[in-house]
Design a protein around this motif. Sequence first.
Motif, PDB file in Angstrom:
ATOM      1  N   TYR A 135       0.875  -1.220  -0.115  1.00 37.62           N
ATOM      2  CA  TYR A 135       0.130   0.076   0.051  1.00 37.62           C
ATOM      3  C   TYR A 135       0.670   1.316   0.105  1.00 37.62           C
ATOM      4  O   TYR A 135       0.542   2.053  -0.566  1.00 37.62           O
ATOM      5  N   ASN A 136       1.823   1.255   0.806  1.00 39.21           N
ATOM      6  CA  ASN A 136       2.455   2.687   1.125  1.00 39.21           C
ATOM      7  C   ASN A 136       3.470   3.160   0.240  1.00 39.21           C
ATOM      8  O   ASN A 136       3.941   4.260   0.250  1.00 39.21           O
ATOM      9  N   THR A 137       3.877   2.131  -0.877  1.00 42.47           N
ATOM     10  CA  THR A 137       4.909   2.618  -1.721  1.00 42.47           C
ATOM     11  C   THR A 137       4.069   2.372  -3.157  1.00 42.47           C
ATOM     12  O   THR A 137       4.164   3.506  -3.725  1.00 42.47           O
ATOM     13  N   ASP A 138       3.816   1.215  -3.449  1.00 42.49           N
ATOM     14  CA  ASP A 138       3.155   0.888  -4.737  1.00 42.49           C
ATOM     15  C   ASP A 138       1.855   1.612  -5.116  1.00 42.49           C
ATOM     16  O   ASP A 138       1.756   2.515  -5.976  1.00 42.49           O
ATOM     17  N   ILE A 139       0.846   1.501  -4.201  1.00 42.95           N
ATOM     18  CA  ILE A 139      -0.361   1.913  -4.467  1.00 42.95           C
ATOM     19  C   ILE A 139      -0.511   3.350  -4.117  1.00 42.95           C
ATOM     20  O   ILE A 139      -1.050   4.125  -4.963  1.00 42.95           O
ATOM     21  N   ALA A 140       0.294   4.040  -3.125  1.00 43.97           N
ATOM     22  CA  ALA A 140       0.561   5.374  -2.949  1.00 43.97           C
ATOM     23  C   ALA A 140       1.081   5.961  -3.986  1.00 43.97           C
ATOM     24  O   ALA A 140       0.457   7.007  -4.536  1.00 43.97           O
ATOM     25  N   LEU A 141       1.937   5.302  -4.749  1.00 49.55           N
ATOM     26  CA  LEU A 141       2.561   5.935  -6.057  1.00 49.55           C
ATOM     27  C   LEU A 141       1.530   6.477  -7.220  1.00 49.55           C
ATOM     28  O   LEU A 141       1.264   7.157  -7.741  1.00 49.55           O
ATOM     29  N   ALA A 142       0.643   5.211  -7.326  1.00 48.03           N
ATOM     30  CA  ALA A 142      -0.455   5.234  -8.295  1.00 48.03           C
ATOM     31  C   ALA A 142      -1.353   6.542  -7.971  1.00 48.03           C
ATOM     32  O   ALA A 142      -1.760   7.272  -8.798  1.00 48.03           O
ATOM     33  N   LYS A 143      -1.807   6.596  -6.659  1.00 49.27           N
ATOM     34  CA  LYS A 143      -2.727   7.663  -5.923  1.00 49.27           C
ATOM     35  C   LYS A 143      -2.100   9.083  -6.407  1.00 49.27           C
ATOM     36  O   LYS A 143      -2.667   9.777  -6.726  1.00 49.27           O
ATOM     37  N   CYS A 167      -0.006   9.860  -8.532  1.00 45.49           N
ATOM     38  CA  CYS A 167       0.253   9.981  -9.945  1.00 45.49           C
ATOM     39  C   CYS A 167      -0.970  10.140 -10.578  1.00 45.49           C
ATOM     40  O   CYS A 167      -0.991  10.306 -11.882  1.00 45.49           O
ATOM     41  N   GLY A 168      -2.207   9.518 -10.159  1.00 42.79           N
ATOM     42  CA  GLY A 168      -3.234   9.614 -11.023  1.00 42.79           C
ATOM     43  C   GLY A 168      -3.222   8.232 -11.934  1.00 42.79           C
ATOM     44  O   GLY A 168      -3.877   8.461 -12.996  1.00 42.79           O
ATOM     45  N   LEU A 169      -2.665   7.280 -11.448  1.00 40.64           N
ATOM     46  CA  LEU A 169      -2.640   5.919 -12.185  1.00 40.64           C
ATOM     47  C   LEU A 169      -3.769   5.064 -11.566  1.00 40.64           C
ATOM     48  O   LEU A 169      -4.353   5.030 -10.732  1.00 40.64           O
ATOM     49  N   TYR A 170      -4.038   4.036 -12.680  1.00 44.15           N
ATOM     50  CA  TYR A 170      -4.903   2.660 -12.225  1.00 44.15           C
ATOM     51  C   TYR A 170      -3.864   1.972 -11.178  1.00 44.15           C
ATOM     52  O   TYR A 170      -2.716   2.072 -11.457  1.00 44.15           O
ATOM     53  N   SER A 171      -4.365   1.247 -10.570  1.00 44.21           N
ATOM     54  CA  SER A 171      -3.688   0.357  -9.502  1.00 44.21           C
ATOM     55  C   SER A 171      -4.227  -0.778  -9.290  1.00 44.21           C
ATOM     56  O   SER A 171      -5.458  -1.137  -9.641  1.00 44.21           O
ATOM     57  N   LEU A 172      -3.163  -2.147  -9.287  1.00 42.67           N
ATOM     58  CA  LEU A 172      -3.607  -3.502  -9.058  1.00 42.67           C
ATOM     59  C   LEU A 172      -2.709  -3.827  -7.844  1.00 42.67           C
ATOM     60  O   LEU A 172      -1.558  -3.933  -8.212  1.00 42.67           O
ATOM     61  N   LEU A 173      -3.356  -4.541  -6.957  1.00 36.92           N
ATOM     62  CA  LEU A 173      -2.430  -4.708  -5.947  1.00 36.92           C
ATOM     63  C   LEU A 173      -2.364  -6.630  -6.071  1.00 36.92           C
ATOM     64  O   LEU A 173      -3.713  -6.920  -6.213  1.00 36.92           O
ATOM     65  N   VAL A 174      -1.401  -7.075  -5.868  1.00 36.96           N
ATOM     66  CA  VAL A 174      -1.224  -8.585  -5.978  1.00 36.96           C
ATOM     67  C   VAL A 174      -0.823  -9.113  -4.421  1.00 36.96           C
ATOM     68  O   VAL A 174      -0.071  -8.362  -3.801  1.00 36.96           O
ATOM     69  N   LEU A 175      -1.282 -10.018  -3.949  1.00 31.89           N
ATOM     70  CA  LEU A 175      -1.305 -10.647  -2.803  1.00 31.89           C
ATOM     71  C   LEU A 175      -0.129 -11.563  -2.609  1.00 31.89           C
ATOM     72  O   LEU A 175      -0.076 -12.474  -1.783  1.00 31.89           O
ATOM     73  N   SER A 176       0.834 -11.708  -3.603  1.00 32.76           N
ATOM     74  CA  SER A 176       1.881 -12.353  -3.688  1.00 32.76           C
ATOM     75  C   SER A 176       3.070 -11.948  -2.820  1.00 32.76           C
ATOM     76  O   SER A 176       4.188 -12.621  -2.965  1.00 32.76           O
ATOM     77  N   GLY A 177       3.193 -10.953  -2.110  1.00 29.65           N
ATOM     78  CA  GLY A 177       4.089 -10.388  -1.288  1.00 29.65           C
ATOM     79  C   GLY A 177       3.567  -9.939  -0.052  1.00 29.65           C
ATOM     80  O   GLY A 177       3.428 -10.720   0.822  1.00 29.65           O
TER      81      GLY A 177
END
Length: 274
Positions: A214-222, A224-234
């Motif tokens: 959440y705090n790095t990958d999805i936060a970057l998307a938010k 920068c206005g990008l779509y986001s996909l979270l995968v549960l493999s990490g």
Amino acid sequence: MACNTITEKSARQILRDVDNYVFDCAGVLWDELTAIDGSPETLKRLKNLDETMCAAYAAALYLHQRKHQGKVYVVGNNALGEELDEFGINHTGIGPDPIGDKYIITDFARTELDPQVNCVLVGFDPDFSLNKIVKAASYARKEGSLFLLTGEDSHLPIRCDVTIPCSGSIAASVKVAARREPLVIGKPNPTIFDVLKRAYGLDPRRTLMVGDRYNTDIALAKNCGLYSLLVLSGVVSQEDVDKDKLSTDPEVTRNLPDHVAKCLWEFGKHIPES
């Protein structure tokens, strides 16, 4: 609505709406020991649409776009140096820097510094040492010097009982000693997407960020206005998602992803093979 589970219908909608894909690597493509099942196949299917670019490349591109003159002290691995070499950026510091016969503070106080160094770049460094902290912090303290960090990940998401610090943890010791915060080129700072957008004309409205945090990958998307996909493999689990969907804390809900999948292949299997 956030946190939609990937289905064939939603995957095909993403393929229609998205031209560019930005991937976190550890926890999404591999777990530091092996490739995660389905990830190579997914990238292969996307190969005709995209090329892979990483935070190390973005850091080198950032310095290139700034027309940086001078030498970069690198706390990082060979791959980071290779990216700098591609842009002809002079650098030093990669590889082991053992303490040797230094035993007391006055030994470290006699450390020789390169007067040409005017930038510190910190990433993941398997050869990290006290010598490197001394040099990196000293260079970062110099007036007018740049202090850059490739990413803020605290640890590598490997599937074992061992905790391996990542670039964010390494940078913490440098920034505390330097009494200075670095500019984060990587996630979640928008800088990493800004340099790619400037170089390749990427449209944020047609870009998908895929990550496991959440705090790095999805936060970057938010950011920068990008779509986001979270995968549960990490890092994040389904239990985390279920709990956070019910949260009333805006710090939690702002980083909820648009889509969720067990792994990248849950999306990739719906990509046509040709």
